[in-house]
Design a protein around this motif. Structure first.
Motif, PDB file in Angstrom:
ATOM      1  N   ARG A 262      32.941  -3.091 -13.625  1.00 27.35           N
ATOM      2  CA  ARG A 262      32.702  -4.560 -14.163  1.00 27.35           C
ATOM      3  C   ARG A 262      32.154  -5.633 -13.187  1.00 27.35           C
ATOM      4  O   ARG A 262      31.648  -6.566 -13.145  1.00 27.35           O
ATOM      5  CB  ARG A 262      33.859  -5.067 -15.267  1.00 27.35           C
ATOM      6  N   SER A 263      33.186  -5.562 -12.149  1.00 33.12           N
ATOM      7  CA  SER A 263      33.225  -6.494 -11.167  1.00 33.12           C
ATOM      8  C   SER A 263      31.972  -6.388 -10.105  1.00 33.12           C
ATOM      9  O   SER A 263      31.259  -7.393  -9.778  1.00 33.12           O
ATOM     10  CB  SER A 263      34.435  -6.548 -10.153  1.00 33.12           C
ATOM     11  N   LEU A 264      31.947  -5.219  -9.822  1.00 29.78           N
ATOM     12  CA  LEU A 264      30.426  -4.717  -8.772  1.00 29.78           C
ATOM     13  C   LEU A 264      29.245  -5.281  -9.718  1.00 29.78           C
ATOM     14  O   LEU A 264      28.338  -5.876  -9.186  1.00 29.78           O
ATOM     15  CB  LEU A 264      30.468  -3.451  -8.648  1.00 29.78           C
ATOM     16  N   CYS A 265      29.244  -5.155 -11.116  1.00 29.43           N
ATOM     17  CA  CYS A 265      27.883  -5.690 -11.896  1.00 29.43           C
ATOM     18  C   CYS A 265      27.807  -6.838 -12.037  1.00 29.43           C
ATOM     19  O   CYS A 265      26.827  -7.503 -11.921  1.00 29.43           O
ATOM     20  CB  CYS A 265      28.017  -5.113 -13.217  1.00 29.43           C
ATOM     21  N   THR A 266      29.021  -7.648 -12.010  1.00 28.70           N
ATOM     22  CA  THR A 266      28.899  -9.022 -11.958  1.00 28.70           C
ATOM     23  C   THR A 266      28.318  -9.724 -10.633  1.00 28.70           C
ATOM     24  O   THR A 266      27.555 -10.646 -10.816  1.00 28.70           O
ATOM     25  CB  THR A 266      30.292  -9.839 -12.037  1.00 28.70           C
TER      26      THR A 266
ATOM     27  N   GLY B 213      19.815  -3.102  -4.734  1.00 28.87           N
ATOM     28  CA  GLY B 213      20.488  -2.722  -3.325  1.00 28.87           C
ATOM     29  C   GLY B 213      21.074  -1.248  -3.263  1.00 28.87           C
ATOM     30  O   GLY B 213      21.281  -0.460  -4.130  1.00 28.87           O
ATOM     31  N   SER B 214      21.571  -1.087  -1.851  1.00 25.99           N
ATOM     32  CA  SER B 214      22.348   0.340  -1.900  1.00 25.99           C
ATOM     33  C   SER B 214      23.881   0.218  -2.470  1.00 25.99           C
ATOM     34  O   SER B 214      24.446  -0.935  -2.633  1.00 25.99           O
ATOM     35  CB  SER B 214      22.525   0.340  -0.325  1.00 25.99           C
TER      36      SER B 214
ATOM     37  N   ALA C  68      24.004  -5.075  -0.977  1.00 25.51           N
ATOM     38  CA  ALA C  68      24.667  -3.938  -0.376  1.00 25.51           C
ATOM     39  C   ALA C  68      25.988  -4.074  -0.986  1.00 25.51           C
ATOM     40  O   ALA C  68      26.805  -4.713  -0.748  1.00 25.51           O
ATOM     41  CB  ALA C  68      24.504  -3.371   0.937  1.00 25.51           C
ATOM     42  N   LEU C  69      26.302  -2.868  -1.788  1.00 23.47           N
ATOM     43  CA  LEU C  69      27.716  -2.791  -2.461  1.00 23.47           C
ATOM     44  C   LEU C  69      28.319  -1.698  -1.603  1.00 23.47           C
ATOM     45  O   LEU C  69      28.184  -0.451  -1.604  1.00 23.47           O
ATOM     46  CB  LEU C  69      27.516  -2.687  -3.768  1.00 23.47           C
ATOM     47  N   TYR C  70      29.802  -2.183  -1.652  1.00 20.58           N
ATOM     48  CA  TYR C  70      30.812  -1.170  -0.969  1.00 20.58           C
ATOM     49  C   TYR C  70      32.157  -1.108  -1.721  1.00 20.58           C
ATOM     50  O   TYR C  70      32.735  -2.194  -1.908  1.00 20.58           O
ATOM     51  CB  TYR C  70      31.105  -1.442   0.504  1.00 20.58           C
TER      52      TYR C  70
ATOM     53  N   VAL D 285      24.847 -15.381  -3.132  1.00 22.78           N
ATOM     54  CA  VAL D 285      23.958 -14.622  -3.059  1.00 22.78           C
ATOM     55  C   VAL D 285      24.230 -13.613  -1.821  1.00 22.78           C
ATOM     56  O   VAL D 285      23.304 -13.556  -0.845  1.00 22.78           O
ATOM     57  CB  VAL D 285      22.519 -15.061  -2.934  1.00 22.78           C
ATOM     58  N   PRO D 286      25.214 -12.835  -1.933  1.00 24.24           N
ATOM     59  CA  PRO D 286      25.644 -12.167  -0.788  1.00 24.24           C
ATOM     60  C   PRO D 286      24.778 -11.171  -0.311  1.00 24.24           C
ATOM     61  O   PRO D 286      23.884 -10.622  -1.282  1.00 24.24           O
ATOM     62  CB  PRO D 286      26.915 -11.586  -1.213  1.00 24.24           C
ATOM     63  N   GLU D 287      24.709 -10.815   0.952  1.00 31.08           N
ATOM     64  CA  GLU D 287      24.012  -9.492   1.448  1.00 31.08           C
ATOM     65  C   GLU D 287      24.653  -8.354   1.464  1.00 31.08           C
ATOM     66  O   GLU D 287      24.298  -7.408   1.064  1.00 31.08           O
ATOM     67  CB  GLU D 287      23.592  -9.849   2.945  1.00 31.08           C
TER      68      GLU D 287
END
Length: 270
Positions: A122-126, A168-169, A135-137, A109-111
């Protein structure tokens, strides 16, 4: 960018990580007391294998791909999942970047999550499906018709993230990762990540450089995912994964190379 087999042939010397390694820890996989007798990481390669081949994971991957906007590759992958399950049932041991990220993000459950090579998201959505507040970069060149597939850009990816309920951001860094990653890390010297995916430049030296750039920013106990470790046209990627990650004592790694294009998943031990 995708390269020819000749361009991605193994090389004698790969780069090495530069800069100080973070001492930050991924809480989900580390254990602390006032007196620490053991190193803090609880989960190694055998545990990663259990996560990677957990019952129901492939069914979840198929359901996730069906939630996203369809394209030729996504439709193909969903059919691949369904066919494998129909033929082999629960005994089918298969893994790819989607199942690996499902397994990793469900447990961590990454921060914060960093990804090189976003494309349609697709990977970001996973990851976002399992950690909606993460928070996604995302780092990408947004090359048109990348690997023969439409590459519609960041705004499209944002709409895909909405489909899986991400809250998240999101920060997209556009350009060549060999330039943007060092600049980004220089501007954010204390930023670390629970989960990182490297799936960008597929040349041997390019993929190696991406791994070396991000490795020091992976938290202890965090997980690194590397795609296409057995791609027949890109033999250098296996060398990169094996030499820089799988064979290194700093990591505990599992490599799936039995079907598809393969995937590597490793947790940082120290």
């Amino acid at each position: 960018m995708w390269t020819t087999a000749a361009e991605s042939r193994p090389v004698e010397s790969l780069p090495e990580p530069v800069g100080e390694w973070t001492r930050d820890h991924a809480a989900a996989t580390c254990f602390f007391r006032s007196s620490n007798w053991y190193p803090p990481v609880l989960a190694g390669v055998r545990t990663l294998e259990e996560w990677l081949f957990a019952a129901g994971l492939i069914e979840e991957a198929a359901a996730l791909t069906e939630r996203l906007s369809p394209d030729d590759y996504g439709t193909y992958v969903t059919a691949w999942y369904r066919e494998g399950l129909a033929r082999y049932g629960s005994s089918w041991r298969y893994a790819d970047i989607i199942t690996a990220l499902l397994a990793a993000s469900r447990r961590l459950v990454p921060e914060r999550y960093l990804e090189i090579g976003v494309r349609r998201g697709r990977s970001l959505c996973t990851v976002a499906s399992q950690a909606p507040d993460c928070a996604l970069y995302g780092f990408d060149l947004w090359v048109s018709n990348y690997a023969g597939i439409e590459n519609p850009g960041p705004e499209f990816v944002r709409t895909e993230l909405d489909r899986v309920g991400h809250r998240g951001s999101v920060q997209f860094v556009n350009g060549d990762s060999h330039q943007t990653l060092p600049a980004f890390f220089a501007a954010h010297p204390d930023l670390t990540f629970d989960l990182i995916t490297v799936d960008g430049d597929h040349s041997t030296l390019g993929a190696a450089q991406d791994i070396c750039d991000v490795m020091p920013r992976l938290r202890i106990g965090g997980i690194l995912v590397f795609d296409d470790v057995c791609h027949p046209a890109l033999p250098g990627l296996r060398q990169v994964w094996q030499e820089l990650v799988a064979s290194q004592p700093r990591f505990s790694a599992v490599t799936f190379d039995e079907a598809g294009y393969g995937v590597g998943m490793a947790t940082r031990r120290f």
